[in-house]
Write an enzyme that holds these catalytic residues in place. Structure first.
Site, PDB file in Angstrom:
ATOM      1  N   ASP A   1       8.893   6.390  -2.029  1.00  0.00           N
ATOM      2  CA  ASP A   1       7.833   5.400  -2.229  1.00  0.00           C
ATOM      3  C   ASP A   1       6.490   5.892  -1.701  1.00  0.00           C
ATOM      4  O   ASP A   1       6.426   6.797  -0.864  1.00  0.00           O
ATOM      5  CB  ASP A   1       8.175   4.109  -1.466  1.00  0.00           C
ATOM      6  N   ASP A   2       5.460   5.217  -2.168  1.00  0.00           N
ATOM      7  CA  ASP A   2       4.088   5.279  -1.615  1.00  0.00           C
ATOM      8  C   ASP A   2       3.274   6.476  -2.083  1.00  0.00           C
ATOM      9  O   ASP A   2       2.106   6.583  -1.730  1.00  0.00           O
ATOM     10  CB  ASP A   2       4.071   5.246  -0.082  1.00  0.00           C
TER      11      ASP A   2
ATOM     12  N   HIS B   1       5.145   0.870  -7.958  1.00  0.00           N
ATOM     13  CA  HIS B   1       5.155   0.375  -6.577  1.00  0.00           C
ATOM     14  C   HIS B   1       3.881  -0.418  -6.285  1.00  0.00           C
ATOM     15  O   HIS B   1       3.447  -0.501  -5.148  1.00  0.00           O
ATOM     16  CB  HIS B   1       5.316   1.564  -5.613  1.00  0.00           C
TER      17      HIS B   1
ATOM     18  N   HIS C   1      -0.238  -2.206  -2.705  1.00  0.00           N
ATOM     19  CA  HIS C   1       0.813  -2.282  -1.679  1.00  0.00           C
ATOM     20  C   HIS C   1       0.702  -3.521  -0.791  1.00  0.00           C
ATOM     21  O   HIS C   1       0.762  -3.448   0.433  1.00  0.00           O
ATOM     22  CB  HIS C   1       0.794  -1.003  -0.824  1.00  0.00           C
TER      23      HIS C   1
ATOM     24  N   HIS D   1       9.998   8.225   1.815  1.00  0.00           N
ATOM     25  CA  HIS D   1       8.575   8.210   1.441  1.00  0.00           C
ATOM     26  C   HIS D   1       8.063   9.637   1.291  1.00  0.00           C
ATOM     27  O   HIS D   1       8.202  10.434   2.227  1.00  0.00           O
ATOM     28  CB  HIS D   1       7.765   7.464   2.502  1.00  0.00           C
TER      29      HIS D   1
HETATM   30 ZN    ZN Z   1       5.768   1.228   0.025  1.00  0.00          ZN
END
Ligand code: ZN
Length: 264
Positions: free
Chosen positions: A77-78, A127, A131, A221
């Site tokens: 993620d991210d 995603h 955020h 991540h």
């Molecule tokens: Zn995230």
């Protein structure tokens, strides 16, 4: 049997790599990229439809059968970040696959990385753009957070994502419904080495291997150096345990829009 499968997947990825380098605009997932460079074939007299070469099409690699194999889906993620290409290289070298849940703002910063991941057969999911905790937002803002990132992914890859990872795993029935209206399944996770807290490569490897189980969706991540550095040993450790590393869609089958996964 994990080794045989891994090698087969690796062959598929290698073929896709070769075709991508050759400027083929068709992705591994079958979508055409709107930002791919124009193909210029040296043998211009051979039309595309008349090709008699025995090379497989980019969409040829067989999908792993997770009803038969010991599958696990690692998700990052991210990102994307400046570290993501290193991660992609490590997965390709090992014949493994993964899913990247990208933030729209960073997909706009690193579109070539997103495109490359997609073309190599990795799954690219949504995603959101900034955020936020989606349940705290009104419907229109949730919809915009999701749709703008879908547009960014489409811009970079030419393909439409089918998976949403809500930031912080924070979702509600309302969030799920809005995701479903945009054709997205909602994907959380059931295990993680907690790489936001355990900022050490050896610990990430150890916890990933300890916490892995067949059918799991594992969260990491691709914004942390210690996480990216953990990938080679994590992949090898899992493959040594017989795991096949797959995308989320390969693990769960056809994602159902608006449905929350894991289901148990
Ligand atoms: Zn995230």
């Amino acid at each position: 049997m994990g080794y045989a499968s891994g090698r087969f997947a690796r062959l598929g990825l290698a073929l896709v790599t070769l075709l991508s380098v050759g400027g083929c605009a068709t992705s591994a997932a079958g979508g055409a990229s709107s930002v791919a460079p124009t193909t210029s074939t040296p043998s211009a007299s051979v039309s595309a439809s008349a090709s008699l070469t025995p090379s497989p099409t980019p969409s040829a690699p067989a999908k792993p059968d997770c009803d038969q194999l010991k599958c696990i889906a690692i998700t990052y993620d991210d990102g994307p970040s400046a570290l993501t290409d290193q991660l992609i290289d490590d997965y390709v070298a090992a014949g493994a696959n993964a899913t990247f849940f990208v933030n729209g703002q960073f997909a706009r910063t690193y579109p070539e990385t997103v495109k490359r991941a997609h073309q190599l057969g990795f799954e690219v999911g949504n995603h959101t753009t900034s955020h936020k905790h989606l349940p705290k937002l009104d419907d229109a803002t949730i919809a915009k957070e999701i749709s703008s990132t879908t547009k960014s992914i489409e811009w970079a890859t030419g393909a439409t994502p089918t998976l949403l990872r809500p930031p912080y795993g924070d979702r509600s029935e309302r969030v799920d419904r809005i995701a479903g209206e945009q054709g997205l399944a909602v994907i959380n996770w059931d295990t993680s080495p907690a790489d936001w807290a355990n900022k050490d490569t050896a610990t990430i490897v150890r916890l990933s291997l300890e916490r892995a189980r067949p059918g799991a969706i594992l969260l990491m991540h691709d914004t942390h150096q210690w996480t990216v550095d953990a990938a080679p040993a994590t992949i090898k450790g899992l493959q040594d345990q017989g795991y096949t590393l797959v995308t989320v869609s390969e693990l769960i089958g056809e994602p159902v829009p608006g449905k929350l996964y894991p289901t148990t």
